[in-house]
Write a protein that holds these residues in place. Structure first.
Motif, PDB file in Angstrom:
ATOM      1  N   LYS A 167      43.920  39.745  36.134  1.00 51.84           N
ATOM      2  CA  LYS A 167      43.169  39.840  35.299  1.00 51.84           C
ATOM      3  C   LYS A 167      42.769  40.783  34.961  1.00 51.84           C
ATOM      4  CE  LYS A 167      41.274  34.883  35.495  1.00 51.84           C
ATOM      5  NZ  LYS A 167      40.775  33.531  35.585  1.00 51.84           N
ATOM      6  N   GLN A 168      42.265  41.505  35.643  1.00 48.72           N
ATOM      7  CA  GLN A 168      41.575  42.999  36.291  1.00 48.72           C
ATOM      8  C   GLN A 168      42.603  44.066  36.070  1.00 48.72           C
ATOM      9  OE1 GLN A 168      39.301  44.466  35.309  1.00 48.72           O
ATOM     10  NE2 GLN A 168      37.794  43.582  36.693  1.00 48.72           N
ATOM     11  N   ARG A 169      44.306  43.605  35.384  1.00 49.62           N
ATOM     12  CA  ARG A 169      44.918  44.494  35.846  1.00 49.62           C
ATOM     13  C   ARG A 169      45.357  44.405  34.134  1.00 49.62           C
ATOM     14  NH1 ARG A 169      47.312  43.538  40.103  1.00 49.62           N
ATOM     15  NH2 ARG A 169      48.822  41.882  39.565  1.00 49.62           N
ATOM     16  N   VAL A 170      45.177  43.682  33.996  1.00 46.80           N
ATOM     17  CA  VAL A 170      45.159  43.172  32.554  1.00 46.80           C
ATOM     18  C   VAL A 170      43.673  44.305  31.020  1.00 46.80           C
ATOM     19  CG1 VAL A 170      45.002  41.233  30.331  1.00 46.80           C
ATOM     20  CG2 VAL A 170      46.291  40.592  31.947  1.00 46.80           C
ATOM     21  N   PRO A 190      34.575  47.562  38.735  1.00 43.45           N
ATOM     22  CA  PRO A 190      35.848  46.694  38.404  1.00 43.45           C
ATOM     23  C   PRO A 190      36.796  45.729  39.462  1.00 43.45           C
ATOM     24  CG  PRO A 190      36.506  49.134  38.306  1.00 43.45           C
ATOM     25  CD  PRO A 190      35.456  49.110  38.991  1.00 43.45           C
ATOM     26  N   PHE A 191      36.756  46.712  40.487  1.00 45.18           N
ATOM     27  CA  PHE A 191      36.724  46.102  41.841  1.00 45.18           C
ATOM     28  C   PHE A 191      36.161  44.760  42.920  1.00 45.18           C
ATOM     29  CE2 PHE A 191      39.916  49.443  41.043  1.00 45.18           C
ATOM     30  CZ  PHE A 191      40.160  49.423  40.286  1.00 45.18           C
ATOM     31  N   GLY A 192      34.720  45.051  42.272  1.00 44.31           N
ATOM     32  CA  GLY A 192      33.354  44.385  42.936  1.00 44.31           C
ATOM     33  C   GLY A 192      33.807  42.378  43.276  1.00 44.31           C
ATOM     34  N   ALA A 193      34.724  41.949  41.915  1.00 44.58           N
ATOM     35  CA  ALA A 193      34.744  40.489  42.327  1.00 44.58           C
ATOM     36  C   ALA A 193      35.570  39.801  43.174  1.00 44.58           C
ATOM     37  CB  ALA A 193      34.376  39.755  40.889  1.00 44.58           C
ATOM     38  N   ALA A 230      39.206  41.844  49.295  1.00 46.19           N
ATOM     39  CA  ALA A 230      38.900  42.715  50.402  1.00 46.19           C
ATOM     40  C   ALA A 230      40.952  43.547  50.012  1.00 46.19           C
ATOM     41  CB  ALA A 230      38.786  43.436  51.432  1.00 46.19           C
ATOM     42  N   GLN A 231      41.963  42.636  50.232  1.00 47.80           N
ATOM     43  CA  GLN A 231      42.711  42.727  50.207  1.00 47.80           C
ATOM     44  C   GLN A 231      43.046  43.363  48.807  1.00 47.80           C
ATOM     45  OE1 GLN A 231      45.581  40.023  51.676  1.00 47.80           O
ATOM     46  NE2 GLN A 231      47.131  41.467  51.204  1.00 47.80           N
ATOM     47  N   THR A 232      42.773  42.054  47.690  1.00 47.31           N
ATOM     48  CA  THR A 232      43.360  42.427  46.657  1.00 47.31           C
ATOM     49  C   THR A 232      42.713  44.187  46.060  1.00 47.31           C
ATOM     50  OG1 THR A 232      43.355  39.854  45.953  1.00 47.31           O
ATOM     51  CG2 THR A 232      43.057  41.175  43.616  1.00 47.31           C
ATOM     52  N   LYS A 233      41.563  44.596  46.599  1.00 44.69           N
ATOM     53  CA  LYS A 233      40.797  45.448  45.942  1.00 44.69           C
ATOM     54  C   LYS A 233      41.414  46.860  46.335  1.00 44.69           C
ATOM     55  CE  LYS A 233      36.096  46.710  46.714  1.00 44.69           C
ATOM     56  NZ  LYS A 233      34.881  47.162  46.747  1.00 44.69           N
ATOM     57  N   LYS A 234      41.756  47.069  47.513  1.00 46.16           N
ATOM     58  CA  LYS A 234      42.909  47.747  47.979  1.00 46.16           C
ATOM     59  C   LYS A 234      44.163  48.310  47.103  1.00 46.16           C
ATOM     60  CE  LYS A 234      45.238  49.967  51.883  1.00 46.16           C
ATOM     61  NZ  LYS A 234      45.853  50.472  51.302  1.00 46.16           N
TER      62      LYS A 234
END
Length: 253
Positions: A146-149, A167-170, A173-177
């Protein structure tokens, strides 16, 4: 790195913000000034309550400053503009639209021919790693997808400045990286100017050319720290740790 007028993509000049509270006026920001050069990646960090999000909203034209001004490419920012691409922690996707429909939304508001719009959406979905998901709906996507969209949607109108508020706060950790690495790849490929708000000092050191460190009561700039470390950057590198500790000390003292 000093940014002169010719190089500045966005300039914040003496911005202050005062709110009227029940116990009297509250000075949220005071005399905030800095500039971001074309193609630069700048992160904004600071303790809770330092006015990071308020400053973000002023730069985005979502609310006016009490004093001072913001200019983009030499033009004063007086309200929302298609020259500013916005990405928030919450995705704000339209649940009734497909991925392609969400990404192409901003293009529908202009005089962009359908064929050009469709090609632009396809290119952006490929850029953010969502090729093959054009007909999916937000409910079918993970948080990272969703964040990439949301990022693709912000890039669709080819803005001069990309503004990102935690934008990556939600995401985990793995997805954030993964998203951090993908954002750096997209930034390198597009050459966009990025102003990125985060509470995560490690994230700021990994991403930024410079880190604007804010203090609070009232919100103001404590120091601007250059991150002169070759990318890709690793938390285990000594230079990374030195910059990380310097910024953390500025925030905590």
């Amino acid at each position: 790195m000093a940014v002169n007028d010719a190089d500045a993509r966005v300039r914040i000049d003496g911005v202050g913000k005062r709110f009227e509270g029940g116990d009297g006026p509250v000075q949220a920001l005071d005399d905030v000034s800095f500039a971001v050069a074309e193609g630069e990646f700048v992160c904004l960090v600071g303790p809770s309550g330092c006015g990071k999000t308020t400053l973000f909203r002023i730069i985005a034209g979502l609310e006016p400053p009490t004093t001072g001004s913001v200019s983009l490419d030499g033009e004063r920012v007086d309200g929302p503009s298609t020259d500013l691409g916005l990405v928030f922690q919450e995705y704000h996707l339209f649940p009734w639209r497909t991925v392609a429909g969400n990404v192409g939304f901003g293009l529908e508001r202009g005089d962009v021919p359908a064929e050009t719009r469709e090609r632009r959406v396809r290119d952006l979905l490929d850029l953010v790693g969502l090729d093959g998901f054009a007909d999916s709906y937000p409910r079918d996507l993970s948080g990272g997808m969703k964040q990439r969209v949301a990022l693709a949607r912000a890039l669709a109108v080819d803005p001069s400045l990309l503004l990102m508020d935690e934008p990556f706060g939600a995401v985990d950790a793995q997805t954030k990286k993964m998203l951090q690495d993908e954002l750096l790849d997209i930034w390198a490929e597009t050459g966009k100017t990025v102003l990125f708000v985060t509470h995560d000092v490690e994230e700021a050191v990994k991403l930024a050319d410079r880190v604007v460190v804010m203090a609070k009561d009232p919100g103001r700039i404590r120091e601007i720290v250059e991150v002169d470390i070759e990318r890709p950057r690793s938390r285990s590198d000594e230079a990374f740790g030195d910059v990380y500790r310097r910024i953390l000390d500025l925030i905590e003292t």
